[in-house]
Design a protein around this motif. Structure first.
Motif, PDB file in Angstrom:
ATOM      1  N   LEU A  42       0.794  -1.274  -0.010  1.00 52.80           N
ATOM      2  CA  LEU A  42       0.021  -0.009   0.112  1.00 52.80           C
ATOM      3  C   LEU A  42       0.842   1.257  -0.028  1.00 52.80           C
ATOM      4  CD1 LEU A  42      -3.008  -0.901   2.403  1.00 52.80           C
ATOM      5  CD2 LEU A  42      -2.712  -1.410   0.175  1.00 52.80           C
ATOM      6  N   LYS A  43       0.376   2.295  -0.718  1.00 52.36           N
ATOM      7  CA  LYS A  43       1.287   3.405  -0.828  1.00 52.36           C
ATOM      8  C   LYS A  43       0.040   4.696  -0.824  1.00 52.36           C
ATOM      9  CE  LYS A  43       4.606   4.106  -3.395  1.00 52.36           C
ATOM     10  NZ  LYS A  43       5.369   4.357  -4.381  1.00 52.36           N
ATOM     11  N   GLU A  44       0.418   5.867  -0.460  1.00 45.37           N
ATOM     12  CA  GLU A  44      -0.475   7.052  -0.373  1.00 45.37           C
ATOM     13  C   GLU A  44      -0.335   7.889  -1.578  1.00 45.37           C
ATOM     14  OE1 GLU A  44      -2.648   9.314   3.107  1.00 45.37           O
ATOM     15  OE2 GLU A  44      -0.606   8.783   3.304  1.00 45.37           O
ATOM     16  N   SER A  45      -1.243   8.184  -2.282  1.00 41.58           N
ATOM     17  CA  SER A  45      -1.222   9.083  -3.380  1.00 41.58           C
ATOM     18  C   SER A  45      -1.134  10.739  -2.812  1.00 41.58           C
ATOM     19  CB  SER A  45      -2.569   9.195  -4.482  1.00 41.58           C
ATOM     20  OG  SER A  45      -3.562   9.750  -3.569  1.00 41.58           O
ATOM     21  N   LYS A  46      -0.853  11.450  -3.783  1.00 46.33           N
ATOM     22  CA  LYS A  46      -0.869  12.992  -3.397  1.00 46.33           C
ATOM     23  C   LYS A  46      -2.197  13.600  -2.951  1.00 46.33           C
ATOM     24  CE  LYS A  46       3.162  14.204  -6.554  1.00 46.33           C
ATOM     25  NZ  LYS A  46       3.638  14.738  -7.849  1.00 46.33           N
ATOM     26  N   THR A  47      -3.168  12.792  -3.366  1.00 49.77           N
ATOM     27  CA  THR A  47      -4.641  13.200  -2.737  1.00 49.77           C
ATOM     28  C   THR A  47      -5.085  12.599  -1.567  1.00 49.77           C
ATOM     29  OG1 THR A  47      -5.651  11.578  -4.020  1.00 49.77           O
ATOM     30  CG2 THR A  47      -5.154  13.804  -5.024  1.00 49.77           C
ATOM     31  N   LEU A  48      -4.037  11.893  -0.988  1.00 54.82           N
ATOM     32  CA  LEU A  48      -4.233  11.302   0.262  1.00 54.82           C
ATOM     33  C   LEU A  48      -4.998   9.962   0.109  1.00 54.82           C
ATOM     34  CD1 LEU A  48      -4.347  14.501   2.680  1.00 54.82           C
ATOM     35  CD2 LEU A  48      -2.508  12.950   1.889  1.00 54.82           C
ATOM     36  N   LYS A  49      -5.252   9.388  -0.901  1.00 57.19           N
ATOM     37  CA  LYS A  49      -5.817   8.207  -1.046  1.00 57.19           C
ATOM     38  C   LYS A  49      -4.877   7.167  -1.330  1.00 57.19           C
ATOM     39  CE  LYS A  49      -8.995   5.534  -4.149  1.00 57.19           C
ATOM     40  NZ  LYS A  49      -9.700   5.462  -5.421  1.00 57.19           N
ATOM     41  N   MET A  50      -5.291   6.037  -0.339  1.00 60.28           N
ATOM     42  CA  MET A  50      -4.443   4.698  -0.462  1.00 60.28           C
ATOM     43  C   MET A  50      -4.642   3.929  -1.481  1.00 60.28           C
ATOM     44  SD  MET A  50      -2.647   5.501   2.443  1.00 60.28           S
ATOM     45  CE  MET A  50      -1.773   3.680   2.501  1.00 60.28           C
ATOM     46  N   TYR A  51      -3.728   3.208  -2.143  1.00 53.93           N
ATOM     47  CA  TYR A  51      -3.704   2.446  -3.304  1.00 53.93           C
ATOM     48  C   TYR A  51      -2.705   1.304  -3.156  1.00 53.93           C
ATOM     49  CZ  TYR A  51       0.164   4.682  -5.554  1.00 53.93           C
ATOM     50  OH  TYR A  51       1.482   5.343  -5.571  1.00 53.93           O
ATOM     51  N   SER A  52      -3.068  -0.059  -4.053  1.00 51.92           N
ATOM     52  CA  SER A  52      -2.316  -1.051  -4.031  1.00 51.92           C
ATOM     53  C   SER A  52      -1.106  -0.759  -4.968  1.00 51.92           C
ATOM     54  CB  SER A  52      -3.002  -2.240  -4.188  1.00 51.92           C
ATOM     55  OG  SER A  52      -3.479  -2.675  -3.033  1.00 51.92           O
ATOM     56  N   SER A  53       0.021  -0.657  -4.837  1.00 52.24           N
ATOM     57  CA  SER A  53       0.983  -0.619  -5.863  1.00 52.24           C
ATOM     58  C   SER A  53       1.204  -2.076  -6.767  1.00 52.24           C
ATOM     59  CB  SER A  53       2.644  -0.321  -5.380  1.00 52.24           C
ATOM     60  OG  SER A  53       3.516  -0.425  -6.184  1.00 52.24           O
ATOM     61  N   SER A  54       1.496  -1.746  -7.930  1.00 53.09           N
ATOM     62  CA  SER A  54       1.732  -2.902  -8.558  1.00 53.09           C
ATOM     63  C   SER A  54       3.009  -3.653  -8.577  1.00 53.09           C
ATOM     64  CB  SER A  54       1.252  -2.489 -10.143  1.00 53.09           C
ATOM     65  OG  SER A  54       1.854  -1.391 -10.568  1.00 53.09           O
ATOM     66  N   TYR A  55       3.844  -3.069  -7.908  1.00 49.37           N
ATOM     67  CA  TYR A  55       5.227  -3.471  -7.887  1.00 49.37           C
ATOM     68  C   TYR A  55       5.504  -4.181  -6.621  1.00 49.37           C
ATOM     69  CZ  TYR A  55       5.666  -0.124 -11.808  1.00 49.37           C
ATOM     70  OH  TYR A  55       5.715   0.191 -13.056  1.00 49.37           O
ATOM     71  N   PRO A  56       6.238  -5.178  -6.299  1.00 49.03           N
ATOM     72  CA  PRO A  56       6.365  -5.745  -4.889  1.00 49.03           C
ATOM     73  C   PRO A  56       7.404  -4.920  -4.087  1.00 49.03           C
ATOM     74  CG  PRO A  56       6.668  -7.419  -6.741  1.00 49.03           C
ATOM     75  CD  PRO A  56       6.391  -5.888  -7.276  1.00 49.03           C
ATOM     76  N   ASN A  57       7.067  -5.046  -2.938  1.00 50.25           N
ATOM     77  CA  ASN A  57       7.826  -4.432  -2.074  1.00 50.25           C
ATOM     78  C   ASN A  57       7.898  -2.790  -2.234  1.00 50.25           C
ATOM     79  OD1 ASN A  57       9.307  -6.480  -0.781  1.00 50.25           O
ATOM     80  ND2 ASN A  57      10.291  -7.001  -2.625  1.00 50.25           N
ATOM     81  N   ASP A  58       6.974  -2.296  -3.067  1.00 45.18           N
ATOM     82  CA  ASP A  58       6.763  -0.760  -3.138  1.00 45.18           C
ATOM     83  C   ASP A  58       5.724  -0.397  -2.231  1.00 45.18           C
ATOM     84  OD1 ASP A  58       6.984   1.728  -4.516  1.00 45.18           O
ATOM     85  OD2 ASP A  58       5.613   1.409  -5.821  1.00 45.18           O
ATOM     86  N   GLY A  59       5.999   0.231  -1.264  1.00 44.53           N
ATOM     87  CA  GLY A  59       5.024   0.727  -0.065  1.00 44.53           C
ATOM     88  C   GLY A  59       5.011  -0.521   1.181  1.00 44.53           C
ATOM     89  N   LEU A  60       4.076  -0.302   1.943  1.00 42.39           N
ATOM     90  CA  LEU A  60       3.844  -1.286   3.002  1.00 42.39           C
ATOM     91  C   LEU A  60       2.953  -2.189   2.806  1.00 42.39           C
ATOM     92  CD1 LEU A  60       3.028   1.925   5.866  1.00 42.39           C
ATOM     93  CD2 LEU A  60       5.021   0.701   5.457  1.00 42.39           C
ATOM     94  N   HIS A  61       3.618  -3.426   3.408  1.00 44.82           N
ATOM     95  CA  HIS A  61       2.840  -4.663   3.048  1.00 44.82           C
ATOM     96  C   HIS A  61       1.592  -5.009   3.792  1.00 44.82           C
ATOM     97  CE1 HIS A  61       2.947  -9.411   2.982  1.00 44.82           C
ATOM     98  NE2 HIS A  61       2.404  -8.874   1.573  1.00 44.82           N
TER      99      HIS A  61
END
Length: 312
Positions: free
Chosen positions: A197-216
């Motif tokens: 999971l990552k957070e966008s500039k608009t403060l919306k969380m989303y699932s990254s399409s890349y492994p290890n990119d964000g918080l598991h």
């Protein structure tokens, strides 16, 4: 209503302000029942509810207050300042270390940058609550629930306990179970969703399409009820990331009802369909396992009670 001279033993004892030493660990209500001679359970609960009991000088109304050897319980005539009415929350458990509450949908856990300065929050109300006993008392945030999510959450009553809980959260929490009302029929009876999971500039969380990119983030679910339009899920968190359930439900094509931010089109129950039903954890001081379970909100069951095609 009785008038005139009070003859009942427990009331007389309360008027004389008696103190009782604590010699072994036990909860407050059974301790009072054991020590106030001639008092029935209802009388003792009434004395407690009316604020006539203090533990080592601090007033409490919590029947499950955990007593420790060396403390002194005083039953007195004078009542402390009236307790403040609590808006949008109920206290499930309180001792000298933690407070566990059930929060209603719509109440902020703690003030945010976008919230009005004077907005009522769980944090603000509980701070006022603990300061009725001592103006220096404080509470500390351990975890949060989104404004529109209801259910069980916990606050610490000291910074040391807060840090202990936060530093050992994964080991301390034994169960963290939600119920989620989601759109559509979830066909797989049980499943696990895992993403970064990552957070966008608009403060919306989303699932990254890349492994290890964000918080598991790992979410387990099972279907409790389902029809062609809605599914009621039991959701267990393996990790506790921001908006984790909401993102993962959108990921599988079944957004949480009322969650426009994460793809929902339905507002059939007039609120977000997410409720923190169970919280079980090892008490940070006593080491005992404590568990709090709340009912599934009746609104979540409405879509399954309604006749097919009838709008709720």
């Amino acid at each position: 209503m009785q008038r005139g001279k009070k003859r009942r033993a427990p009331q007389t004892q309360a008027d004389k302000s008696k103190s009782y030493p604590v010699t072994e660990p036990m909860e407050l209500l059974p301790f009072l029942l054991q020590n106030i001679s001639g008092a029935g359970r209802n009388v003792v609960k009434s004395i407690l509810a009316h604020g006539q009991v203090s533990v080592s000088g601090k007033s409490t109304t919590a029947y499950n207050y955990q007593l420790q050897p060396g403390q002194t319980v005083t039953v007195g005539k004078d009542r402390p300042q009236e307790k403040l009415p609590l808006e949008g929350l109920a206290i499930l458990f309180e001792d000298e270390h933690i407070i566990v509450i059930k929060k209603e949908s719509g109440l902020l856990s703690i003030s945010s940058d976008s919230a009005p300065e004077n907005e009522v929050t769980a944090y603000r109300q509980l701070t006022a609550h603990v300061r009725l006993e001592n103006s220096k008392n404080r509470i500390f945030v351990v975890h949060r629930l989104d404004r529109d999510t209801s259910g069980v959450m916990m606050f610490a009553k000291s910074e040391a306990v807060q840090q202990q809980l936060q530093n050992s959260w994964q080991d301390t929490v034994q169960e963290r179970i939600y119920v989620a009302l989601v759109e559509g029929a979830v066909k797989k009876e049980k499943g696990t969703i895992s993403s970064w999971l990552k957070e966008s500039k608009t403060l919306k969380m989303y699932s990254s399409s890349y492994p290890n990119d964000g918080l598991h983030a790992v979410t387990h679910y099972k279907v409790l009820r389902s029809n062609k339009s809605f599914s009621l899920l039991e959701v267990q968190l393996e990790t506790g990331r921001k908006n984790q359930i909401r993102v993962h439900m959108e990921d599988i094509g079944h957004p949480v009802v009322g969650d426009k931010k994460y793809g929902a089109k339905s507002r059939t129950i007039g609120r977000l369909g997410l409720h923190a039903r169970v919280l079980a954890f090892t008490h940070p001081v006593t080491g005992k396992l404590v568990r709090f379970e709340t009912d599934i909100p009746k609104l979540f069951l409405r879509p399954f009670h309604a006749a097919e095609g009838v709008e709720n």
